[in-house]
Design a protein around this motif. Sequence first.
Motif, mmCIF file in Angstrom:
data_model
loop_
_atom_site.group_PDB
_atom_site.id
_atom_site.type_symbol
_atom_site.label_atom_id
_atom_site.label_comp_id
_atom_site.label_asym_id
_atom_site.label_seq_id
_atom_site.Cartn_x
_atom_site.Cartn_y
_atom_site.Cartn_z
ATOM 1 N N SER A 3 2.089 -45.953 -49.185
ATOM 2 C CA SER A 3 1.309 -45.194 -48.221
ATOM 3 C C SER A 3 2.189 -44.006 -47.775
ATOM 4 O O SER A 3 3.336 -44.107 -47.627
ATOM 5 C CB SER A 3 0.695 -45.944 -47.007
ATOM 6 O OG SER A 3 2.071 -46.400 -46.325
ATOM 7 N N THR A 105 -2.882 -39.139 -53.881
ATOM 8 C CA THR A 105 -3.800 -38.045 -54.215
ATOM 9 C C THR A 105 -4.350 -37.738 -53.025
ATOM 10 O O THR A 105 -4.103 -38.485 -51.651
ATOM 11 C CB THR A 105 -4.992 -39.191 -54.926
ATOM 12 O OG1 THR A 105 -5.450 -40.440 -54.068
ATOM 13 C CG2 THR A 105 -4.595 -39.908 -56.149
ATOM 14 N N ALA A 110 -9.844 -38.468 -54.546
ATOM 15 C CA ALA A 110 -9.579 -39.933 -54.543
ATOM 16 C C ALA A 110 -10.489 -40.574 -55.489
ATOM 17 O O ALA A 110 -11.579 -40.082 -55.025
ATOM 18 C CB ALA A 110 -9.066 -40.378 -53.350
ATOM 19 N N PRO A 112 -13.176 -43.975 -55.752
ATOM 20 C CA PRO A 112 -13.776 -44.826 -54.969
ATOM 21 C C PRO A 112 -12.912 -46.242 -54.979
ATOM 22 O O PRO A 112 -12.533 -46.469 -56.197
ATOM 23 C CB PRO A 112 -15.267 -44.999 -55.452
ATOM 24 C CG PRO A 112 -15.132 -44.499 -56.842
ATOM 25 C CD PRO A 112 -14.103 -43.552 -56.989
ATOM 26 N N ASN A 113 -13.132 -46.824 -53.920
ATOM 27 C CA ASN A 113 -12.588 -48.022 -53.881
ATOM 28 C C ASN A 113 -13.489 -49.330 -54.298
ATOM 29 O O ASN A 113 -14.163 -49.681 -53.257
ATOM 30 C CB ASN A 113 -11.955 -48.473 -52.508
ATOM 31 C CG ASN A 113 -11.019 -49.767 -52.256
ATOM 32 O OD1 ASN A 113 -10.741 -50.308 -53.301
ATOM 33 N ND2 ASN A 113 -10.879 -50.149 -51.121
ATOM 34 N N LEU A 114 -13.467 -49.626 -55.463
ATOM 35 C CA LEU A 114 -14.204 -50.831 -55.888
ATOM 36 C C LEU A 114 -13.701 -51.810 -56.624
ATOM 37 O O LEU A 114 -13.240 -51.639 -57.785
ATOM 38 C CB LEU A 114 -15.484 -49.861 -57.090
ATOM 39 C CG LEU A 114 -16.040 -48.528 -56.550
ATOM 40 C CD1 LEU A 114 -16.929 -47.990 -57.559
ATOM 41 C CD2 LEU A 114 -17.114 -49.011 -55.508
ATOM 42 N N GLN A 115 -13.330 -52.618 -56.000
ATOM 43 C CA GLN A 115 -12.426 -53.814 -56.373
ATOM 44 C C GLN A 115 -12.996 -54.636 -57.517
ATOM 45 O O GLN A 115 -12.221 -54.868 -58.246
ATOM 46 C CB GLN A 115 -12.278 -54.801 -55.209
ATOM 47 C CG GLN A 115 -11.332 -56.007 -55.409
ATOM 48 C CD GLN A 115 -10.953 -56.905 -54.318
ATOM 49 O OE1 GLN A 115 -11.517 -56.641 -52.991
ATOM 50 N NE2 GLN A 115 -10.092 -57.820 -54.438
ATOM 51 N N ARG A 121 -12.901 -45.708 -64.859
ATOM 52 C CA ARG A 121 -12.925 -44.446 -63.962
ATOM 53 C C ARG A 121 -11.509 -43.847 -63.909
ATOM 54 O O ARG A 121 -10.752 -44.595 -64.060
ATOM 55 C CB ARG A 121 -13.422 -45.083 -62.511
ATOM 56 C CG ARG A 121 -14.845 -45.435 -62.346
ATOM 57 C CD ARG A 121 -15.192 -45.680 -61.083
ATOM 58 N NE ARG A 121 -16.567 -46.405 -60.747
ATOM 59 C CZ ARG A 121 -17.557 -45.689 -60.933
ATOM 60 N NH1 ARG A 121 -17.681 -44.477 -60.827
ATOM 61 N NH2 ARG A 121 -18.791 -46.127 -60.811
ATOM 62 N N TYR A 522 -21.088 -51.039 -59.463
ATOM 63 C CA TYR A 522 -21.232 -49.969 -58.427
ATOM 64 C C TYR A 522 -21.731 -48.844 -58.944
ATOM 65 O O TYR A 522 -20.907 -48.109 -59.479
ATOM 66 C CB TYR A 522 -19.969 -50.072 -57.545
ATOM 67 C CG TYR A 522 -19.673 -51.356 -57.082
ATOM 68 C CD1 TYR A 522 -20.379 -51.510 -55.823
ATOM 69 C CD2 TYR A 522 -19.023 -52.272 -57.738
ATOM 70 C CE1 TYR A 522 -19.903 -52.883 -55.244
ATOM 71 C CE2 TYR A 522 -18.676 -53.474 -57.130
ATOM 72 C CZ TYR A 522 -19.002 -53.722 -55.777
ATOM 73 O OH TYR A 522 -18.528 -55.072 -55.307
#
Length: 568
Positions: A3, A105, A110, A112-115, A121, A522
């Motif tokens: 981070s 990024t 950025a 998408p946060n799709l676990q 993608r 998703y």
Amino acid sequence: MPSNQTASTEAVRILHADLPVNSTLHIWMKAISPNAPGVISMHSSNGQFAQLMATNHEEYEFRIYHVFGGGHIELHYNTETTAISVAYWFTPSDVLETGITVIHTNPGNAPPNLQDGYHFRPPFGWMNDPNGFGRFGGRPHLFYQHYSHGLQWNNMHWGHAVSSDYLRWRHLPIFLFPSEALRARPDKRGGAFSGSAIPLPNGPGIRVFFTEQEKDRTPEEQIQMTAVSPDLFSAGHAEVILEQRPENQGLTLDFRDPYVFRGPDGLWKMLLGSQSEEGGVILLYETQDMTAAGGWTYIGKIWVEKRYATTAIECPCLLPLDGPANDPATRWGLLYGLMNSTDAKTGRHNLSMVDVGWFDGKTFVKEFEQELDFGTDNYAFQAFIDGDHGVGIGWLANWADTGYAVDFPTAMTLPRRLLLSDGVLLTPPIGAAESLRSHILDRTRLSAGQVVTFVNGAIEIIFELTEPGAPVVLELDHPHVHLAVEVNENGLLIRHEEEGKASPEYIAAGARPSRIRVFLDYGSIEVFADHGRWTGTKRIAGFEPVRSAQLKAAPGLVSHATVWALRP
């Protein structure tokens, strides 16, 4: 991904990375204003060891830095003078096995946060057409149209990824860049457009082919280029192989998307898409050069599409389907997209077609045709022969739903096989798709007409009918869209209806399926009926998951149904 951390003043930001020996950093940076350069200082435990600068305040500038010693490093920059779009590192010696590691990024590009999402993608930025899809050095490689610095289309690069099973991908360094003239401003004037790749004759490397677009360039906006990559992850200098369209053919400026393949006579062939007064056209070239590096000669128009009001044929592709390329009896599949086409009966746009017939190296004779995808969100499909059958992948989107000023995070379709059977082309998902199954959610309630609630947005549903074409509706509960898969007297449909908005009719007219397989993720639905005899793909705006499903059918018409939760 480490981070960001804030230093003593809020304007200074620090990026952290722990690097192996002999690492390479790729960074895109720019100046915030024309009055001061953008600056990144690089620090190790021994203090500052390097500084990167950028003066362009309109577009991000690409910088490379090699860190031979490795260890913990920090990248310091002042957010009042400097912006960073993307930063990642990799080790060239094993990047094909390990991929890149993204350390930053910009929020505006950025992913998408799709676990649990399982479709391909990009790690950042915009993506459209698949390019250079093939197996090289023993691994499947996927290149794709890409813009790193936002979620809107802009001057094109090629992104790149590698896999072992077509489903789980490692992201690799950006492969192709726009020309220097197009890197100066984000002005949407062109870049490295779509193309293909072939193996080098001696060694593990590849040769790629692509269209370079530069809007308003004279006399040609679009020319064909080639570049070589001996190491399978970085491209050498690109050279022009076709600097103009064939003369006296009545073609528009559209002249793009080279697909290179080995013909039945052993020569390299190239297809290109264009448009003429007759309609959309596919052009055929060939070369006697066994390396395909040059010597390309125009043969003629291999296909003319007159029925749809297309503005150009895009992404043509030709491959043998049921035998070796050099057997005259082998049938070939000619696949292509119809840019800006409209089907008057259904209101669908940008159809993708496949014509099956015979190819002798110079001419193509059609036996039959079919739509590649009745949902139409399987565009720019590209395929190649892997072993004994074709494998292909498409852009899970449609230009009817997007534009140059639309934020549009998107995906690729599930990879699909191409199998000729009983006079039709089947395009089922690759067999490895079963490895996505995590656990069974239901084997009794859905077939009994009950509601089955999902644990996440990644789902596979299979159900079988006791009579081909029996009427049935699979209702799918989505928070923003009326979504369903339906079989009725007219055929097989995907119902995708947004409140207050007219919807095309996504239908495989006349289809009478017995077995239907549905993949939910998703932002998408993919339907494969009767082992891919009819295939429909539809993008769903946003990333809200489908929450539940219910089968509605008369008693006795559904023999059984199974629901799986999926994960990559």
